[in-house]
Design a protein around this motif. Structure first.
Motif, PDB file in Angstrom:
ATOM      1  N   ASP A   1      53.224  33.059  46.722  1.00  0.00           N
ATOM      2  CA  ASP A   1      53.684  33.630  45.470  1.00  0.00           C
ATOM      3  C   ASP A   1      52.940  33.033  44.272  1.00  0.00           C
ATOM      4  O   ASP A   1      52.469  33.733  43.382  1.00  0.00           O
ATOM      5  CB  ASP A   1      55.169  33.281  45.336  1.00  0.00           C
ATOM      6  CG  ASP A   1      55.941  34.429  44.759  1.00  0.00           C
ATOM      7  OD1 ASP A   1      55.622  35.572  45.166  1.00  0.00           O
ATOM      8  OD2 ASP A   1      56.821  34.177  43.909  1.00  0.00           O
ATOM      9  N   VAL A   2      52.839  31.701  44.278  1.00  0.00           N
ATOM     10  CA  VAL A   2      52.190  30.992  43.171  1.00  0.00           C
ATOM     11  C   VAL A   2      50.686  31.281  43.172  1.00  0.00           C
ATOM     12  O   VAL A   2      50.081  31.476  42.115  1.00  0.00           O
ATOM     13  CB  VAL A   2      52.481  29.470  43.253  1.00  0.00           C
ATOM     14  CG1 VAL A   2      51.721  28.716  42.178  1.00  0.00           C
ATOM     15  CG2 VAL A   2      53.980  29.219  43.128  1.00  0.00           C
ATOM     16  N   VAL A   3      50.081  31.344  44.356  1.00  0.00           N
ATOM     17  CA  VAL A   3      48.651  31.666  44.446  1.00  0.00           C
ATOM     18  C   VAL A   3      48.409  33.035  43.800  1.00  0.00           C
ATOM     19  O   VAL A   3      47.486  33.198  42.987  1.00  0.00           O
ATOM     20  CB  VAL A   3      48.146  31.653  45.911  1.00  0.00           C
ATOM     21  CG1 VAL A   3      46.753  32.265  46.009  1.00  0.00           C
ATOM     22  CG2 VAL A   3      48.141  30.235  46.466  1.00  0.00           C
ATOM     23  N   GLN A   4      49.253  34.002  44.118  1.00  0.00           N
ATOM     24  CA  GLN A   4      49.085  35.343  43.548  1.00  0.00           C
ATOM     25  C   GLN A   4      49.249  35.323  42.022  1.00  0.00           C
ATOM     26  O   GLN A   4      48.510  35.979  41.301  1.00  0.00           O
ATOM     27  CB  GLN A   4      50.068  36.341  44.186  1.00  0.00           C
ATOM     28  CG  GLN A   4      49.729  36.699  45.636  1.00  0.00           C
ATOM     29  CD  GLN A   4      48.240  37.031  45.842  1.00  0.00           C
ATOM     30  OE1 GLN A   4      47.579  37.622  44.990  1.00  0.00           O
ATOM     31  NE2 GLN A   4      47.692  36.606  46.979  1.00  0.00           N
ATOM     32  N   LYS A   5      50.207  34.546  41.556  1.00  0.00           N
ATOM     33  CA  LYS A   5      50.420  34.430  40.104  1.00  0.00           C
ATOM     34  C   LYS A   5      49.202  33.814  39.427  1.00  0.00           C
ATOM     35  O   LYS A   5      48.771  34.254  38.359  1.00  0.00           O
ATOM     36  CB  LYS A   5      51.647  33.561  39.815  1.00  0.00           C
ATOM     37  CG  LYS A   5      52.921  34.355  39.657  1.00  0.00           C
ATOM     38  CD  LYS A   5      53.990  33.493  38.981  1.00  0.00           C
ATOM     39  CE  LYS A   5      55.359  34.121  39.196  1.00  0.00           C
ATOM     40  NZ  LYS A   5      56.412  33.126  39.422  1.00  0.00           N
ATOM     41  N   ARG A   6      48.652  32.759  40.043  1.00  0.00           N
ATOM     42  CA  ARG A   6      47.480  32.095  39.464  1.00  0.00           C
ATOM     43  C   ARG A   6      46.278  33.040  39.448  1.00  0.00           C
ATOM     44  O   ARG A   6      45.508  33.050  38.486  1.00  0.00           O
ATOM     45  CB  ARG A   6      47.124  30.829  40.263  1.00  0.00           C
ATOM     46  CG  ARG A   6      48.092  29.669  40.053  1.00  0.00           C
ATOM     47  CD  ARG A   6      47.580  28.442  40.814  1.00  0.00           C
ATOM     48  NE  ARG A   6      48.520  27.355  40.837  1.00  0.00           N
ATOM     49  CZ  ARG A   6      48.671  26.468  39.842  1.00  0.00           C
ATOM     50  NH1 ARG A   6      47.956  26.564  38.747  1.00  0.00           N
ATOM     51  NH2 ARG A   6      49.554  25.492  39.952  1.00  0.00           N
ATOM     52  N   MET A   7      46.128  33.839  40.511  1.00  0.00           N
ATOM     53  CA  MET A   7      45.017  34.795  40.567  1.00  0.00           C
ATOM     54  C   MET A   7      45.164  35.840  39.459  1.00  0.00           C
ATOM     55  O   MET A   7      44.183  36.225  38.814  1.00  0.00           O
ATOM     56  CB  MET A   7      44.952  35.487  41.942  1.00  0.00           C
ATOM     57  CG  MET A   7      44.425  34.622  43.064  1.00  0.00           C
ATOM     58  SD  MET A   7      42.774  33.944  42.772  1.00  0.00           S
ATOM     59  CE  MET A   7      41.780  35.440  42.797  1.00  0.00           C
ATOM     60  N   ALA A   8      46.384  36.292  39.249  1.00  0.00           N
ATOM     61  CA  ALA A   8      46.615  37.306  38.215  1.00  0.00           C
ATOM     62  C   ALA A   8      46.286  36.732  36.840  1.00  0.00           C
ATOM     63  O   ALA A   8      45.666  37.393  35.997  1.00  0.00           O
ATOM     64  CB  ALA A   8      48.066  37.785  38.271  1.00  0.00           C
ATOM     65  N   ARG A   9      46.649  35.469  36.625  1.00  0.00           N
ATOM     66  CA  ARG A   9      46.402  34.859  35.323  1.00  0.00           C
ATOM     67  C   ARG A   9      44.935  34.477  35.138  1.00  0.00           C
ATOM     68  O   ARG A   9      44.428  34.412  34.008  1.00  0.00           O
ATOM     69  CB  ARG A   9      47.299  33.629  35.146  1.00  0.00           C
ATOM     70  CG  ARG A   9      47.321  33.178  33.720  1.00  0.00           C
ATOM     71  CD  ARG A   9      48.242  32.046  33.421  1.00  0.00           C
ATOM     72  NE  ARG A   9      47.805  31.466  32.158  1.00  0.00           N
ATOM     73  CZ  ARG A   9      46.962  30.444  32.076  1.00  0.00           C
ATOM     74  NH1 ARG A   9      46.514  29.861  33.164  1.00  0.00           N
ATOM     75  NH2 ARG A   9      46.591  30.004  30.888  1.00  0.00           N
ATOM     76  N   ALA A  10      44.246  34.263  36.259  1.00  0.00           N
ATOM     77  CA  ALA A  10      42.839  33.857  36.194  1.00  0.00           C
ATOM     78  C   ALA A  10      41.993  34.898  35.467  1.00  0.00           C
ATOM     79  O   ALA A  10      41.146  34.556  34.639  1.00  0.00           O
ATOM     80  CB  ALA A  10      42.295  33.615  37.604  1.00  0.00           C
ATOM     81  N   ALA A  11      42.233  36.153  35.780  1.00  0.00           N
ATOM     82  CA  ALA A  11      41.436  37.213  35.162  1.00  0.00           C
ATOM     83  C   ALA A  11      41.622  37.201  33.650  1.00  0.00           C
ATOM     84  O   ALA A  11      40.661  37.362  32.878  1.00  0.00           O
ATOM     85  CB  ALA A  11      41.837  38.560  35.737  1.00  0.00           C
ATOM     86  N   ASP A  12      42.842  36.970  33.221  1.00  0.00           N
ATOM     87  CA  ASP A  12      43.152  36.928  31.796  1.00  0.00           C
ATOM     88  C   ASP A  12      42.459  35.742  31.113  1.00  0.00           C
ATOM     89  O   ASP A  12      41.787  35.887  30.092  1.00  0.00           O
ATOM     90  CB  ASP A  12      44.677  36.856  31.641  1.00  0.00           C
ATOM     91  CG  ASP A  12      45.082  36.826  30.187  1.00  0.00           C
ATOM     92  OD1 ASP A  12      44.565  37.664  29.423  1.00  0.00           O
ATOM     93  OD2 ASP A  12      45.893  35.962  29.817  1.00  0.00           O
ATOM     94  N   GLU A  13      42.599  34.554  31.731  1.00  0.00           N
ATOM     95  CA  GLU A  13      41.955  33.354  31.175  1.00  0.00           C
ATOM     96  C   GLU A  13      40.431  33.556  31.096  1.00  0.00           C
ATOM     97  O   GLU A  13      39.790  33.256  30.092  1.00  0.00           O
ATOM     98  CB  GLU A  13      42.302  32.135  32.058  1.00  0.00           C
ATOM     99  CG  GLU A  13      41.698  30.808  31.613  1.00  0.00           C
ATOM    100  CD  GLU A  13      42.458  30.131  30.471  1.00  0.00           C
ATOM    101  OE1 GLU A  13      43.643  30.419  30.262  1.00  0.00           O
ATOM    102  OE2 GLU A  13      41.828  29.310  29.773  1.00  0.00           O
TER     103      GLU A  13
END
Ligand SMILES: Nc1nc2c(ncn2[C@@H]2O[C@H](COP(=O)(O)OP(=O)(O)OP(=O)(O)O)[C@@H](O)[C@H]2O)c(=O)[nH]1
Ligand SMILES: [Mg+2]
Length: 207
Positions: free
Chosen positions: A148-160
């Motif tokens: 779950d957290v990995v997916q959240k971090r991946m989603a935020r990575a694109a934004d960052e």
């Protein structure tokens, strides 16, 4: 005789998406260079196992954070994920005056505020992963997060990552040792910038 000049410290910001290698680079820099000190942020998130107060963060509750913010205690602050983060001002200003270089592990929102308020002191570096696949592989490899957290971090990575062009330098971290060396080279050159040197004009006058 080699003339060395006094200088004001600089603010070295490292930003990257989660898993791109920022923490390893920061740790290597702090270890190899006694002139570099870390800016320890205040955060409203809970400490994780292995994190200690005043070393990794100052852990505060939301009301304390808001009070500090209202009192102008932060050089910059931002909401990241679901928590608040801020850079305490006093420590940074003292270190800069002592000619220390201050290292920041902060996000693009905080970097933007530093650029607005302290452009002359700021050197900003964005670390990119070689690919999104590699980023995901590294996030899983550290084994600290559930799916779950990995997916959240991946989603935020694109934004960052969409903020890469706001930084002075952009490095692709293919090989951690090489990337560390690149950061050290940037720091070495930035330290020599004319505008940071105190007493250069007098030296030239008397040359
Ligand atoms: N603006 C701002 N961002 C901060 C500050 N301190 C930490 N951050 C950022 O907040 C994000 C989350 O940091 P942490 O809660 O430590 O989580 P983490 O697992 O280290 O996250 P990553 O560093 O992204 O892998 C990271 O992008 C940090 O760079 C701060 O004082 N100000
Ligand atoms: Mg981190």
């Amino acid at each position: 005789m080699v003339q060395s000049f006094q200088r004001r410290g600089l603010m070295l910001v490292l930003s990257s998406p989660s898993g791109a290698g920022k923490s390893s680079i920061a740790a290597a820099l702090l270890k190899s260079d006694p002139n570099v000190v870390l800016s320890v942020s205040a955060t409203t998130r809970s400490p994780r196992p292995g994190e200690s107060e005043g070393v990794h963060y100052y852990f505060v509750d939301v009301s304390r954070f808001e009070k500090m913010k209202a009192d102008g205690a932060f050089l910059e602050s931002a909401k990241v994920f679901d928590n608040y983060y801020g850079t305490p001002r006093d420590h940074v200003e003292t270190k800069l005056r002592d000619a220390k270089d201050v290292l920041f592990d902060i996000d693009w929102q905080g970097t933007r505020q530093l650029r607005e308020n302290a452009r002359d002191d700021l050197v900003s570096i964005f670390i990119l992963p070689p690919s999104m696949q590699e980023l995901e592989r590294r996030l899983r490899g550290r084994g600290q997060d559930n799916e779950d957290v990995v997916q959240k971090r991946m989603a935020r990575a694109a934004d960052e990552m969409s903020h890469w062009s706001e930084y002075d330098y952009v490095l692709v971290n293919r090989d951690i040792e090489k990337t560390i060396a690149q950061v050290q080279n940037i720091l070495a050159a930035e330290r020599m910038k004319r505008a940071r040197l105190i007493g250069l004009g007098d030296f030239v006058k008397n040359i």
